[in-house]
Design an enzyme around this catalytic site. Structure first.
Site, PDB file in Angstrom:
ATOM      1  N   GLU A   1       9.006   8.153   1.894  1.00  0.00           N
ATOM      2  CA  GLU A   1      10.103   7.219   2.174  1.00  0.00           C
ATOM      3  C   GLU A   1      10.668   7.478   3.572  1.00  0.00           C
ATOM      4  O   GLU A   1      11.855   7.303   3.837  1.00  0.00           O
ATOM      5  CB  GLU A   1      11.178   7.355   1.093  1.00  0.00           C
ATOM      6  CG  GLU A   1      10.637   7.014  -0.297  1.00  0.00           C
ATOM      7  CD  GLU A   1      11.632   7.261  -1.428  1.00  0.00           C
ATOM      8  OE1 GLU A   1      12.814   7.539  -1.145  1.00  0.00           O
ATOM      9  OE2 GLU A   1      11.212   7.178  -2.596  1.00  0.00           O
TER      10      GLU A   1
ATOM     11  N   GLU B   1      18.458   2.011  -2.528  1.00  0.00           N
ATOM     12  CA  GLU B   1      17.009   1.820  -2.606  1.00  0.00           C
ATOM     13  C   GLU B   1      16.615   0.693  -1.653  1.00  0.00           C
ATOM     14  O   GLU B   1      16.668  -0.491  -1.985  1.00  0.00           O
ATOM     15  CB  GLU B   1      16.592   1.505  -4.042  1.00  0.00           C
ATOM     16  CG  GLU B   1      16.791   2.670  -5.005  1.00  0.00           C
ATOM     17  CD  GLU B   1      15.750   3.767  -4.824  1.00  0.00           C
ATOM     18  OE1 GLU B   1      14.702   3.495  -4.200  1.00  0.00           O
ATOM     19  OE2 GLU B   1      15.991   4.892  -5.317  1.00  0.00           O
TER      20      GLU B   1
END
Length: 358
Positions: A118, A320
Site C-alpha cells: 500500500e 481506505e
C-alpha cells in the site's frame, strides 16, 4: 541564495514584482532585507529568490524509501519551517521520518504505508506535505481552505512510511547478500514477486501488532507464522516499527489520528463502542468532503486506529484510499488525491478544536 535580479520599473511595488514572479510578498521581502518597500527607486535591483522550478514530489511512478528521503531533503530546503525528525528505525535499520507542519497547540497525526504493498499512501501523504507547505508559504488557500489559520491552530505530524523495509521489498526485492534474504524468499515461497507483500521485512503485519484485543485478532486470522501478510507476531509490539509509532503516539497529545491504507473508498471510525460520542457525526463530514463511505466495523482488532481509540477515547480513523486490487496502479493517484485532500484538511479543522460541531 538568490540568483536573479529584477530592476524596478516605473509604478512597480514589491507586491507587483512578487506577483510577476509568482512569489508571496513575504517571501520577496525576506529575500531583500535591506530594501524599504515604501522607497523603491526606478532601476533599483530587487533580488528574486530561487524556488523549485517544479513540484518536488513526483506522482507518476513507483515511490519508495529512497524517493521519500530525497524529497524530504528537497522540501526542507524549499520550506525551512518544516520540522523533520525520526520516530525510530525499521527492522533493517532504516530511519522512519516524521514531518511536523504547523505551530498550533492542537496536535494531529497522519501516517501511511503500514502495509508494504500500500506504498501509494506514503506518496499521498508526501504530496500533501508539499502542497500544504507551499500554500502556507505563499499565503494562498488550499482546496478552498485558509491554510494559515489551520497552520497556526494545529501541529500536524506526518509519518509517511511506517514500513520502509516492506515498501523497498515490494519495489526492489532483496540482493543475495542481504541478511534477510534467505528468510524472506522462503516466506515468499521462493518467488521474487513481492507485489503482494504487506508485512515488514520479518514477515509481521504491522497493523496487527497493537494491544487492542490482539489475541482475538490472532485467533481470527489463524495464521501460523511469519509470511507476506496477516501474521500479527508472537505478541503485541514485537516489531521495531510498531514499537516506534506506539511510543511516538504516547509522546504527543494527538486529538485526532488518521492511518491511510488501501483500498475500498471507505472510512473506518469506531472501535468496540470506545470512540468518542461525536465520532459518527465527524465521519459524516469526512465522507461528505471525500465521497468515501463511513463503515462501522465489527470483528476487527489489533490495528493502530483500534489501539488509539481504546487508549485515548479520541477520534481515530482508518482511511481506505482508492479502489481495486493492491498494489493500486499509480494511474489512480490523481483521482485518489483529489478525493482525499479535502478530507486531510477537514481532519485538521476538526483536530484544531475550534469547530463547535465537535
Amino acid at each position: 541564495m538568490s540568483s536573479r535580479r529584477h530592476l524596478v520599473q516605473a509604478g512597480e511595488t514589491l507586491a507587483v514584482i512578487a506577483g510577476r514572479y509568482n512569489l508571496a510578498l513575504a517571501e520577496l521581502t525576506a529575500a531583500n532585507p535591506g530594501i524599504d518597500p515604501r522607497r523603491l527607486r526606478i532601476g533599483q535591483a530587487v533580488m528574486i529568490p530561487d524556488r523549485p522550478a517544479e513540484a518536488v514530489v513526483k506522482t507518476t511512478g513507483k515511490y519508495g524509501y529512497a524517493e521519500m528521503v530525497r524529497d524530504l531533503d528537497a522540501l526542507k530546503a524549499a520550506y525551512p519551517f518544516l520540522i523533520m525528525d525520526s520516530i525510530g528505525h525499521s527492522a533493517a535499520g532504516r530511519t522512519i521520518p516524521v514531518v511536523r507542519l504547523g505551530t498550533g497547540d492542537k496536535e494531529v497525526h497522519y501516517n501511511g504505508a503500514f502495509h508494504a504493498n500500500e506504498w501509494i499512501t506514503g506518496l499521498l501523504l508526501m504530496k500533501f506535505i508539499e502542497d500544504y507547505a507551499s500554500a502556507y508559504h505563499r499565503g494562498q488557500p488550499l482546496a478552498n481552505r485558509d491554510v494559515r489559520e489551520l497552520f497556526e491552530q494545529t501541529s500536524l505530524y506526518v509519518v509517511p512510511m511506517v514500513n520502509p523495509d516492506g515498501v523497498e521489498l515490494v519495489h526492489h526485492g532483496l540482493e543475495p547478500g542481504d541478511p534477510h534474504y534467505e528468510q524472506v524468499y522462503r516466506l515468499n515461497q521462493g518467488s521474487s514477486d513481492f507485489s503482494q507483500w504487506k508485512a515488514n521485512i520479518r514477515g509481521i503485519d504491522l497493523n496487527d501488532q497493537f494491544p487492542a484485543h490482539w489475541e482475538e485478532e490472532r485467533n481470527r486470522r489463524s495464521v501460523a507464522g511469519p509470511g507476506p501478510r496477516d501474521f500479527g507476531g508472537a505478541a503485541p509490539l514485537t516489531e521495531p516499527e510498531a514499537i516506534a509509532i506506539e511510543a511516538f503516539t504516547r509522546s504527543r497529545d494527538f486529538q485526532l489520528v488518521m492511518a491511510f491504507h488501501t483500498q475500498a473508498q471507505e472510512i473506518y471510525w469506531n472501535y468496540r463502542d470506545l470512540e468518542p460520542a461525536g465520532a459518527e457525526a465527524v465521519v459524516q463530514r469526512l465522507a461528505q468532503v471525500s465521497g468515501y463511505v463511513p463503515v462501522k466495523l465489527t470483528g476487527s482488532d489489533a490495528g493502530y486506529k483500534d489501539w488509539f481509540i481504546q487508549e485515548y477515547r479520541r477520534l481515530g480513523f482508518t482511511i481506505e484510499a482508492g479502489i481495486g486490487v493492491n498494489p493500486l496502479p499509480i494511474e489512480q493517484f490523481d483521482t485518489i488525491y483529489a478525493d482525499l485532500i479535502g478530507l486531510m484538511l477537514e481532519g485538521l479543522a476538526i483536530g484544531s478544536g475550534k469547530d463547535s460541531a465537535y
